[in-house]
Each structure stands twice: as C-alpha cells, then as structure tokens.
Design a protein around this motif. Sequence first.
Motif, short mmCIF file in Angstrom:
data_model
loop_
_atom_site.label_atom_id
_atom_site.label_comp_id
_atom_site.label_asym_id
_atom_site.label_seq_id
_atom_site.Cartn_x
_atom_site.Cartn_y
_atom_site.Cartn_z
N GLY A 118 -19.57 -31.67 13.36
CA GLY A 118 -19.47 -30.41 12.63
C GLY A 118 -18.51 -30.42 11.45
O GLY A 118 -18.44 -29.46 10.70
N THR A 165 -17.35 -31.68 7.84
CA THR A 165 -17.96 -32.27 6.65
C THR A 165 -16.99 -33.25 5.98
O THR A 165 -15.78 -33.15 6.14
N ARG A 193 -23.11 -28.97 2.93
CA ARG A 193 -22.59 -27.60 2.95
C ARG A 193 -21.81 -27.37 1.67
O ARG A 193 -21.08 -28.24 1.22
#
Length: 143
Positions: A22, A24, A57
């Motif tokens: 999870g 980045t 993201r």
Amino acid sequence: MITQKAKYALRALNLLARAEPGVTVQIPEIAGQQKIPKKFLEQIMLDLKRAGMVESRRGKQGGYLLARPAAEITYGEVLRLIDGPVAPLPCLSLTAYRRCEDCDGETDCEIRRVFSRVADETRAVLLTTSLADSVSCETPELV
C-alpha cells in the motif's frame, strides 16, 4: 539475452515488491536507487501500468505500487511484455509462433530439437519465478 529496458523493468518491480504493501514509491526514488534514467523509467512504468502490473497514485503521497501481489507477477510475464516472445526461435514461440523462413520441416530440424529443450527449461524458470521469489532470494525448484 534480455534488453536493458527489461532489466530496468525488473529492477523497478523488485523495488516495489520490497516496499510495504500500500505504500507508493516515487519515480525519482526508484530511478535513484536502481540507477535507471528517469525519463526511460517513466516510459517503462507506463507500460507496466497499462499491463496491470503497477498502479499509480497522484498527489503529495503519490507514486507507484504493485497492482497485484508480487507472488502473482512472474519474470516471464514481464519479459514478454517488455521484450516480446522468450523463445530462442520463432518456431518455438508460444505467443508469437512463426515458421522459420529457411525451414525445410520442423519435425526434421536438429536445431529446433535442441532449442526446444532450451525454450522449455527457460519457460519453466521464467513462468514459475515471481517477484516475490526473487526478492526473497528463493527460486522454485524445477521438477
């Protein structure tokens, strides 16, 4: 022999496989740690994103992370995406079969017989070795 692009893709993916789930990792960090030219890495990451191996993201905490578990992404999958078929001869490719232009017959071809064994062994390693295997320093045993 694999291309430099494929080596860079595998290095970037291995770095992401070692990251916390999870979390980045940004392009400059990947490029710096893996010694990959930033512009080239951006292109590679876009290819990996299109293939569903990584996701990106946006924002301050943005960056890249694996889109699937590291155990589900194999070296063979990455090499096929970046470099194309992994077979040493076009007549041995599972994904891009082509008869050799100078072929008199595949069943009588001594070269094909030898390289068929090479291709089978290579595929066995590449399609069973995942990113998780490589970052854990373990590789599956061949039967």
